[in-house]
Design a protein around this motif. Sequence first.
Motif, PDB file in Angstrom:
ATOM      1  N   LYS A   1       6.953  -6.675   7.559  1.00 25.45           N
ATOM      2  CA  LYS A   1       6.562  -6.968   8.954  1.00 25.45           C
ATOM      3  C   LYS A   1       5.054  -7.211   9.046  1.00 25.45           C
ATOM      4  O   LYS A   1       4.295  -6.798   8.162  1.00 25.45           O
ATOM      5  CB  LYS A   1       6.996  -5.839   9.882  1.00 25.45           C
ATOM      6  CG  LYS A   1       6.419  -4.478   9.544  1.00 25.45           C
ATOM      7  CD  LYS A   1       6.920  -3.475  10.581  1.00 25.45           C
ATOM      8  CE  LYS A   1       6.149  -2.169  10.629  1.00 25.45           C
ATOM      9  NZ  LYS A   1       5.870  -1.479   9.411  1.00 25.45           N
ATOM     10  N   SER A   2       4.663  -7.866  10.129  1.00 31.32           N
ATOM     11  CA  SER A   2       3.242  -8.149  10.323  1.00 31.32           C
ATOM     12  C   SER A   2       2.467  -6.838  10.424  1.00 31.32           C
ATOM     13  O   SER A   2       2.922  -5.892  11.067  1.00 31.32           O
ATOM     14  CB  SER A   2       3.041  -8.943  11.612  1.00 31.32           C
ATOM     15  OG  SER A   2       3.739 -10.174  11.533  1.00 31.32           O
TER      16      SER A   2
ATOM     17  N   GLU B   1      -5.256  -9.252   7.921  1.00 29.47           N
ATOM     18  CA  GLU B   1      -4.098  -9.301   8.827  1.00 29.47           C
ATOM     19  C   GLU B   1      -3.017 -10.118   8.135  1.00 29.47           C
ATOM     20  O   GLU B   1      -3.208 -11.302   7.867  1.00 29.47           O
ATOM     21  CB  GLU B   1      -4.482 -10.024  10.123  1.00 29.47           C
ATOM     22  CG  GLU B   1      -4.884  -9.107  11.242  1.00 29.47           C
ATOM     23  CD  GLU B   1      -5.140  -9.875  12.531  1.00 29.47           C
ATOM     24  OE1 GLU B   1      -4.485 -10.914  12.782  1.00 29.47           O
ATOM     25  OE2 GLU B   1      -6.032  -9.447  13.273  1.00 29.47           O
TER      26      GLU B   1
ATOM     27  N   HIS C   1       0.675 -11.634   8.379  1.00 28.83           N
ATOM     28  CA  HIS C   1       1.693 -11.988   9.380  1.00 28.83           C
ATOM     29  C   HIS C   1       2.978 -12.429   8.697  1.00 28.83           C
ATOM     30  O   HIS C   1       2.932 -13.224   7.760  1.00 28.83           O
ATOM     31  CB  HIS C   1       1.209 -13.150  10.258  1.00 28.83           C
ATOM     32  CG  HIS C   1       0.056 -12.779  11.139  1.00 28.83           C
ATOM     33  ND1 HIS C   1       0.210 -12.491  12.473  1.00 28.83           N
ATOM     34  CD2 HIS C   1      -1.267 -12.649  10.880  1.00 28.83           C
ATOM     35  CE1 HIS C   1      -0.965 -12.193  12.998  1.00 28.83           C
ATOM     36  NE2 HIS C   1      -1.881 -12.286  12.048  1.00 28.83           N
TER      37      HIS C   1
END
Length: 324
Positions: free
Chosen positions: A169-170, A181, A183
Motif C-alpha cells: 500500500k501507499s 513517498e 505510491h
Amino acid sequence: MRRSIFLLVAIAGLLTGAAAPKVKLVEPSYTLIPGSVPLDKGPDGNSIFLDAPQGLIVVDTGRHPEHAELLLAYAKQRGKPIAAIVNTHWHLDHTTGNYDIRAAYPKAQVYATNAIDGALKDFLQRGRERADKLLADPKTPADIKAQLTRARYRLDHPETLKPTVPVTKSARMKIAGRKLEVHVAPFAATEADLWLYVPNEGLAIVGDLVVDIVPFMDTACADGWKKALVEVAATPFTTLIPGHGAPMNRAQFLQWKTAFDNFVDCGRSTRVKEECVAAWKRDAALFIDAEHSDYVTEAATYYLDTRLRSSPEEQQKYCKALNP
Ligand SMILES: [Zn+2]
C-alpha cells in the motif's frame, strides 16, 4: 503546549485567509540512464539513480544486458554500492536487469508490488510458451534467441524478478535509509504499479503510467490507469520521469494525460478506429518523433483492438486480481 501553538497557527490562518505555506523545493537530484524503444527488438525502460545514506537506489533495471552494464558502470564510477532496487512494475523491460544488479550487489533489496505473482500465471506464462516455440525454430535469428534465453531464465527463476520487500500500500518508506513517498496504483498498467514521489525535490518517478510515444497497454486496466494519473497530478511535482522518454514538466505531463484520457474515451466510443489513432498522434504529437510514427500507429491500433475494443470480459481482465 505544542497543541496550543498549532491551534493558534490554524486560527491565524483562518483569520487572514492565508493559504498553507508552500514547501520550498530544492532542485531534483537524480541520474537518468535512459532506456529506448528500438524498432527491431524489445524496449528498455528508463532507469533512475537516487542517492541514499546506505548507497544508491536504482528505479527499474531494463531488459537488455547492455542496459544492466550501464547501471553497473554508473555505480562503479560513483564508488557506491547499489543498496536498493525499486521496480515500478513487473514488465520485463523494467525488471530483467534485477538479476545482473544483484549478482554484483547481493545485498540490494528489491521493492515492488506482488503483481508479478498473477503475471507469472497468465501473461508471462504465455510469453514463455511463445519463447519456447521461437527457440525451437531454426529460423529464429541468433540475437533474438539470445534475448529470449535471457528472458526465459528469469521466468524459470521467478525469484530473480520478485520483490524481497513487497509493497502492498501507499506509504512513506525508508529505502536504503532515504525517506520516499511510495505510491501503489492498483489495476493500472499492471495489476499494481508503484511510483515514487520525492517530496522536498518535487520529483515524481512514475514508470509506465507515462510512456511518451504510446501507452503500453498490454496488461492495462484503463479505468485504474486514469485514476492513477489523477493521483500523480495531485502531487505538487515539478519534474516527472516517465517509464520511457524524456523527463517532463507539469504542463507536458498534463498534455500527455489529456491525450491518454481522450484515447481511452475514443476507444470506447463508436468513432472509427483510425480517428482514435489519429487523435492520439495529434494530442501526443509533442512526444512522438518521426522515427516512431509508424510504430505508434501500429501500437495504438493494437491496443484499441486488444484492450479498449475487445469483449467486455477481456477489457476487464486486468481490472481484478489474477492470483486472488
Ligand atoms: Zn516499459
